[in-house]
Write a protein that holds these residues in place. Structure first.
Motif, PDB file in Angstrom:
ATOM      1  N   SER A  51       0.846  -1.189   0.000  1.00  0.00           N
ATOM      2  CA  SER A  51       0.000   0.000   0.000  1.00  0.00           C
ATOM      3  C   SER A  51       0.879   1.236   0.000  1.00  0.00           C
ATOM      4  O   SER A  51       1.933   1.263   0.640  1.00  0.00           O
ATOM      5  CB  SER A  51      -0.914   0.015   1.234  1.00  0.00           C
ATOM      6  OG  SER A  51      -1.766  -1.110   1.243  1.00  0.00           O
ATOM      7  N   SER A  52       0.440   2.263  -0.700  1.00  0.00           N
ATOM      8  CA  SER A  52       1.244   3.486  -0.793  1.00  0.00           C
ATOM      9  C   SER A  52       0.380   4.712  -0.532  1.00  0.00           C
ATOM     10  O   SER A  52      -0.833   4.715  -0.754  1.00  0.00           O
ATOM     11  CB  SER A  52       1.908   3.598  -2.169  1.00  0.00           C
ATOM     12  OG  SER A  52       0.946   3.517  -3.202  1.00  0.00           O
ATOM     13  N   TYR A  53       1.024   5.778  -0.066  1.00  0.00           N
ATOM     14  CA  TYR A  53       0.350   7.016   0.316  1.00  0.00           C
ATOM     15  C   TYR A  53      -0.053   7.822  -0.922  1.00  0.00           C
ATOM     16  O   TYR A  53       0.717   7.960  -1.875  1.00  0.00           O
ATOM     17  CB  TYR A  53       1.299   7.827   1.194  1.00  0.00           C
ATOM     18  CG  TYR A  53       0.874   9.250   1.470  1.00  0.00           C
ATOM     19  CD1 TYR A  53      -0.035   9.542   2.475  1.00  0.00           C
ATOM     20  CD2 TYR A  53       1.389  10.304   0.716  1.00  0.00           C
ATOM     21  CE1 TYR A  53      -0.427  10.840   2.735  1.00  0.00           C
ATOM     22  CE2 TYR A  53       1.009  11.614   0.964  1.00  0.00           C
ATOM     23  CZ  TYR A  53       0.102  11.882   1.974  1.00  0.00           C
ATOM     24  OH  TYR A  53      -0.269  13.171   2.223  1.00  0.00           O
ATOM     25  N   ALA A  83      -8.689   1.557   3.144  1.00  0.00           N
ATOM     26  CA  ALA A  83      -8.159   0.393   3.858  1.00  0.00           C
ATOM     27  C   ALA A  83      -7.857  -0.711   2.863  1.00  0.00           C
ATOM     28  O   ALA A  83      -8.500  -0.820   1.813  1.00  0.00           O
ATOM     29  CB  ALA A  83      -9.151  -0.099   4.909  1.00  0.00           C
ATOM     30  N   SER A  84      -6.876  -1.541   3.204  1.00  0.00           N
ATOM     31  CA  SER A  84      -6.451  -2.614   2.298  1.00  0.00           C
ATOM     32  C   SER A  84      -6.173  -3.892   3.081  1.00  0.00           C
ATOM     33  O   SER A  84      -6.021  -3.879   4.306  1.00  0.00           O
ATOM     34  CB  SER A  84      -5.186  -2.197   1.546  1.00  0.00           C
ATOM     35  OG  SER A  84      -4.106  -2.010   2.451  1.00  0.00           O
ATOM     36  N   ALA A  85      -6.103  -4.998   2.361  1.00  0.00           N
ATOM     37  CA  ALA A  85      -5.771  -6.293   2.955  1.00  0.00           C
ATOM     38  C   ALA A  85      -4.901  -7.063   1.979  1.00  0.00           C
ATOM     39  O   ALA A  85      -4.955  -6.836   0.762  1.00  0.00           O
ATOM     40  CB  ALA A  85      -7.042  -7.085   3.272  1.00  0.00           C
ATOM     41  N   VAL A  86      -4.100  -7.966   2.517  1.00  0.00           N
ATOM     42  CA  VAL A  86      -3.246  -8.795   1.667  1.00  0.00           C
ATOM     43  C   VAL A  86      -3.117 -10.172   2.310  1.00  0.00           C
ATOM     44  O   VAL A  86      -2.972 -10.293   3.529  1.00  0.00           O
ATOM     45  CB  VAL A  86      -1.849  -8.152   1.467  1.00  0.00           C
ATOM     46  CG1 VAL A  86      -1.145  -7.940   2.799  1.00  0.00           C
ATOM     47  CG2 VAL A  86      -0.990  -8.981   0.522  1.00  0.00           C
ATOM     48  N   ALA A  87      -3.215 -11.206   1.502  1.00  0.00           N
ATOM     49  CA  ALA A  87      -3.051 -12.585   1.963  1.00  0.00           C
ATOM     50  C   ALA A  87      -2.172 -13.317   0.969  1.00  0.00           C
ATOM     51  O   ALA A  87      -2.489 -13.391  -0.221  1.00  0.00           O
ATOM     52  CB  ALA A  87      -4.403 -13.271   2.084  1.00  0.00           C
ATOM     53  N   THR A  88      -1.062 -13.821   1.440  1.00  0.00           N
ATOM     54  CA  THR A  88      -0.170 -14.616   0.596  1.00  0.00           C
ATOM     55  C   THR A  88      -0.123 -16.021   1.168  1.00  0.00           C
ATOM     56  O   THR A  88      -0.807 -16.332   2.139  1.00  0.00           O
ATOM     57  CB  THR A  88       1.246 -14.024   0.575  1.00  0.00           C
ATOM     58  OG1 THR A  88       1.862 -14.243   1.853  1.00  0.00           O
ATOM     59  CG2 THR A  88       1.207 -12.529   0.289  1.00  0.00           C
ATOM     60  N   GLY A  89       0.697 -16.871   0.592  1.00  0.00           N
ATOM     61  CA  GLY A  89       0.847 -18.212   1.128  1.00  0.00           C
ATOM     62  C   GLY A  89       1.550 -18.233   2.458  1.00  0.00           C
ATOM     63  O   GLY A  89       1.690 -19.295   3.075  1.00  0.00           O
ATOM     64  N   GLU A 103      -3.156   3.806  -2.091  1.00  0.00           N
ATOM     65  CA  GLU A 103      -3.229   3.047  -3.342  1.00  0.00           C
ATOM     66  C   GLU A 103      -2.674   1.671  -3.055  1.00  0.00           C
ATOM     67  O   GLU A 103      -1.751   1.518  -2.236  1.00  0.00           O
ATOM     68  CB  GLU A 103      -2.415   3.747  -4.425  1.00  0.00           C
ATOM     69  CG  GLU A 103      -2.696   3.253  -5.831  1.00  0.00           C
ATOM     70  CD  GLU A 103      -2.058   4.180  -6.865  1.00  0.00           C
ATOM     71  OE1 GLU A 103      -2.795   4.703  -7.707  1.00  0.00           O
ATOM     72  OE2 GLU A 103      -0.830   4.372  -6.801  1.00  0.00           O
ATOM     73  N   VAL A 104      -3.212   0.634  -3.682  1.00  0.00           N
ATOM     74  CA  VAL A 104      -2.760  -0.723  -3.402  1.00  0.00           C
ATOM     75  C   VAL A 104      -2.260  -1.384  -4.686  1.00  0.00           C
ATOM     76  O   VAL A 104      -2.673  -1.044  -5.788  1.00  0.00           O
ATOM     77  CB  VAL A 104      -3.871  -1.585  -2.769  1.00  0.00           C
ATOM     78  CG1 VAL A 104      -4.364  -0.950  -1.475  1.00  0.00           C
ATOM     79  CG2 VAL A 104      -5.024  -1.793  -3.729  1.00  0.00           C
ATOM     80  N   ALA A 105      -1.346  -2.335  -4.497  1.00  0.00           N
ATOM     81  CA  ALA A 105      -0.790  -3.104  -5.615  1.00  0.00           C
ATOM     82  C   ALA A 105      -0.932  -4.583  -5.303  1.00  0.00           C
ATOM     83  O   ALA A 105      -0.937  -4.990  -4.130  1.00  0.00           O
ATOM     84  CB  ALA A 105       0.680  -2.738  -5.828  1.00  0.00           C
ATOM     85  N   ASP A 106      -1.053  -5.414  -6.333  1.00  0.00           N
ATOM     86  CA  ASP A 106      -1.171  -6.860  -6.150  1.00  0.00           C
ATOM     87  C   ASP A 106      -0.022  -7.382  -5.292  1.00  0.00           C
ATOM     88  O   ASP A 106       1.108  -6.907  -5.418  1.00  0.00           O
ATOM     89  CB  ASP A 106      -1.165  -7.558  -7.507  1.00  0.00           C
ATOM     90  CG  ASP A 106      -2.458  -7.317  -8.281  1.00  0.00           C
ATOM     91  OD1 ASP A 106      -3.472  -6.997  -7.639  1.00  0.00           O
ATOM     92  OD2 ASP A 106      -2.431  -7.444  -9.516  1.00  0.00           O
ATOM     93  N   PRO A 107      -0.315  -8.348  -4.403  1.00  0.00           N
ATOM     94  CA  PRO A 107      -1.584  -9.069  -4.241  1.00  0.00           C
ATOM     95  C   PRO A 107      -2.552  -8.407  -3.256  1.00  0.00           C
ATOM     96  O   PRO A 107      -3.553  -9.007  -2.885  1.00  0.00           O
ATOM     97  CB  PRO A 107      -1.131 -10.419  -3.700  1.00  0.00           C
ATOM     98  CG  PRO A 107       0.074 -10.078  -2.876  1.00  0.00           C
ATOM     99  CD  PRO A 107       0.774  -8.966  -3.614  1.00  0.00           C
ATOM    100  N   ALA A 108      -2.256  -7.199  -2.780  1.00  0.00           N
ATOM    101  CA  ALA A 108      -3.178  -6.502  -1.873  1.00  0.00           C
ATOM    102  C   ALA A 108      -4.447  -6.110  -2.617  1.00  0.00           C
ATOM    103  O   ALA A 108      -4.450  -5.980  -3.844  1.00  0.00           O
ATOM    104  CB  ALA A 108      -2.502  -5.274  -1.282  1.00  0.00           C
ATOM    105  N   PHE A 109      -5.520  -5.878  -1.862  1.00  0.00           N
ATOM    106  CA  PHE A 109      -6.784  -5.472  -2.475  1.00  0.00           C
ATOM    107  C   PHE A 109      -7.503  -4.507  -1.531  1.00  0.00           C
ATOM    108  O   PHE A 109      -7.349  -4.579  -0.307  1.00  0.00           O
ATOM    109  CB  PHE A 109      -7.665  -6.687  -2.786  1.00  0.00           C
ATOM    110  CG  PHE A 109      -7.922  -7.592  -1.615  1.00  0.00           C
ATOM    111  CD1 PHE A 109      -9.060  -7.435  -0.819  1.00  0.00           C
ATOM    112  CD2 PHE A 109      -7.030  -8.613  -1.306  1.00  0.00           C
ATOM    113  CE1 PHE A 109      -9.303  -8.274   0.253  1.00  0.00           C
ATOM    114  CE2 PHE A 109      -7.266  -9.458  -0.220  1.00  0.00           C
ATOM    115  CZ  PHE A 109      -8.401  -9.282   0.557  1.00  0.00           C
ATOM    116  N   PRO A 110      -8.290  -3.571  -2.077  1.00  0.00           N
ATOM    117  CA  PRO A 110      -8.995  -2.597  -1.233  1.00  0.00           C
ATOM    118  C   PRO A 110     -10.181  -3.242  -0.524  1.00  0.00           C
ATOM    119  O   PRO A 110     -10.867  -4.096  -1.086  1.00  0.00           O
ATOM    120  CB  PRO A 110      -9.462  -1.537  -2.230  1.00  0.00           C
ATOM    121  CG  PRO A 110      -9.577  -2.263  -3.528  1.00  0.00           C
ATOM    122  CD  PRO A 110      -8.508  -3.323  -3.517  1.00  0.00           C
TER     123      PRO A 110
END
Length: 471
Positions: free
Chosen positions: A255-257, A327-333, A298-305
């Motif tokens: 995530s970025s400002y 707000a954002s979330a991210v889930a990896t392996g 702003e979010v980038a893969d694999p994060a999502f809003p």
């Protein structure tokens, strides 16, 4: 049956034979106890000794209650009831000593005894009801709270300078029955990696403190915790502003400002998402929880809003773009993380605030392949779990599981079997799903108190549960 604090007014009129009249008004205030849930203390009776409520174990459960009413309460008799087949109450009766106004009482010497079913899910929050009756008095109450199964412990990291939001976090986590440890960076310094490793989830709040410990002492420990499969909920606008170039944001949170703005204070999921379901809320604009800098990211893969600022409101000065991400979330392996670019404590409605935290913590604890002890585990059959809370007032969360990819329909009916509202009609992947029901019908009108039926249909199978709406 008059409520605590209710005013009863009398008017007395006296007249004499000459026709002169005098009047006087009297007012009586109903003084009753008002008992609320304060905290719970589970103690392991039969289990594996890991300080966690797990399937197949027996636990002693004491509940601390607080009297916020206008008179003291005499000795209270308590009866505990489980609203889910996952928890069986073996000893449902307890006695609470008399409690003065502003004081607390707890059944430490006379705990309830509960047993967790071996068929329960490894990660679950189970609703319980405590029925209270005053000995020799008129006061009765029903108090709802939760017991968390397989949740482990939560570390709350207070890193917001001089702000004092600790009580909001402690109260919300405790109501979910989660064991916690509070770490104040102002008193204890940065959190060592060995400490982070002891907790299944970490909630880290920085508020608007640009001099937080992550900025002053680095983010290496948090990054290592995530790299090893940790689960983090970070919130506060200062985090992304001062840490935007650190690997915590560029590599892990993704995530970025963008900018900050003091004009928009309503957020919405904009539909369903896997973390928060469907929800919308306002941020406080005054008082100690005031949110003066809700920030856009702003979010980038694999994060999502997962939350957007709502532009369909009359406020805002235009700096935040339409549906700007909040707000954002991210889930990896290997890890999971959620970031709020505002302070969670600033959510205006306390019930919604607690619900949001519950959903974030539940999602963080979700099964992740590759994490020790967290191998993927999919349901083997269709299940509609007990909604929580139940009974409910403004809203309740409905949780269900499907064993395989299938078309599902979830609907609410009244006690006569008439359709009230269709909540879901969609093809779903296998796994656990949750939906918020806001006690409104298809037209958006608020429902009246009563019994409602929630029905889940998948193929030729269906499951029904009873829900109770109280107002």
């Amino acid at each position: 049956s008059a409520p605590n604090g209710h005013e009863i007014k009398f008017t007395i009129q006296i007249s004499d034979a000459s026709g002169d009249c005098w009047g006087s008004s009297l007012k009586l205030v109903v003084a009753m106890p008002h008992i609320i849930f304060s905290r719970q203390t589970p103690r392991e009776a039969k289990g594996n000794g890991d300080d966690r409520v797990d399937p197949g174990e027996q636990w002693l459960l004491s509940v601390e209650l607080q009297n916020t009413g206008l008179r003291e309460a005499a000795q209270l008799g308590g009866s505990l009831r489980s609203l889910s087949p996952v928890i069986r109450v073996l000893d449902s009766l307890a006695t609470f000593r008399e409690v003065r106004v502003g004081s607390t009482t707890e059944n430490l010497e006379d705990p309830f005894v509960v047993e967790v079913s071996t068929s329960g899910q490894r990660f679950e929050i189970v609703p319980l009801e405590l029925h209270l009756r005053e000995t020799g008095g008129f006061y009765e109450a029903v108090i709802s709270f939760y017991l968390a199964i397989g949740q482990g412990r939560v570390l709350l990291v207070e890193d917001d300078g001089t702000a004092d939001f600790r009580k909001h976090y402690a109260d919300a986590v405790n109501r979910l029955g989660l064991a916690t440890r509070h770490w104040d960076t102002a008193l204890e310094g940065s959190v060592p990696l060995d400490t982070l490793r002891k907790y299944s989830r970490v909630v880290w709040y920085v508020g608007t403190d640009y001099g937080n410990s992550l900025f002053r002492q680095g983010t290496d420990n948090v990054e290592a915790y995530l790299a090893e499969g940790g689960r983090l909920f970070l919130n506060g606008p200062a985090a992304v502003f001062v840490l935007r170039s650190r690997p915590l944001f560029t590599q892990y949170l993704r995530s970025s400002y963008i900018n900050y703005n003091t004009g928009l204070h309503r957020l919405t999921t904009g539909g369903q998402n896997e973390v928060l379901g469907e929800i919308a809320f306002w941020l406080s604009q005054e008082g100690p929880n005031k949110q003066g800098m809700p920030t856009e990211i702003e979010v980038a893969d694999p994060a999502f809003p997962i939350l957007f600022y709502d532009r369909d409101t009359p406020e805002g000065n235009g700096n935040i773009r339409s549906r700007g991400i909040g707000a954002s979330a991210v889930a990896t392996g290997n890890y999971r993380a959620v970031y709020f670019a505002f302070g969670w404590e600033g959510i205006q409605d306390p019930d919604v605030r607690r619900e949001v935290l519950a959903r974030v913590l539940m999602w963080l604890q979700g099964e992740i392949s590759g994490v020790p002890g967290g191998e993927t585990c999919l349901p083997t059959d269709l299940a509609l779990e007990a909604n929580y809370p139940n009974p409910f007032n403004a809203s309740t969360t409905i949780v269900f599981r499907v064993a395989e990819k299938a078309y599902a329909r979830l609907a609410v009916y009244d006690a006569r079997g008439r359709l009230v509202r269709t909540l879901l009609e969609a093809e779903l992947p296998p796994g656990r799903h949750r939906i918020l029901f806001d006690a409104k019908d298809e037209r958006g009108a608020s429902l009246s108190s009563g019994v409602y039926l929630c029905r889940l249909e998948v193929g030729d199978k269906q499951v029904v549960r009873k829900m109770v709406l109280t107002k």
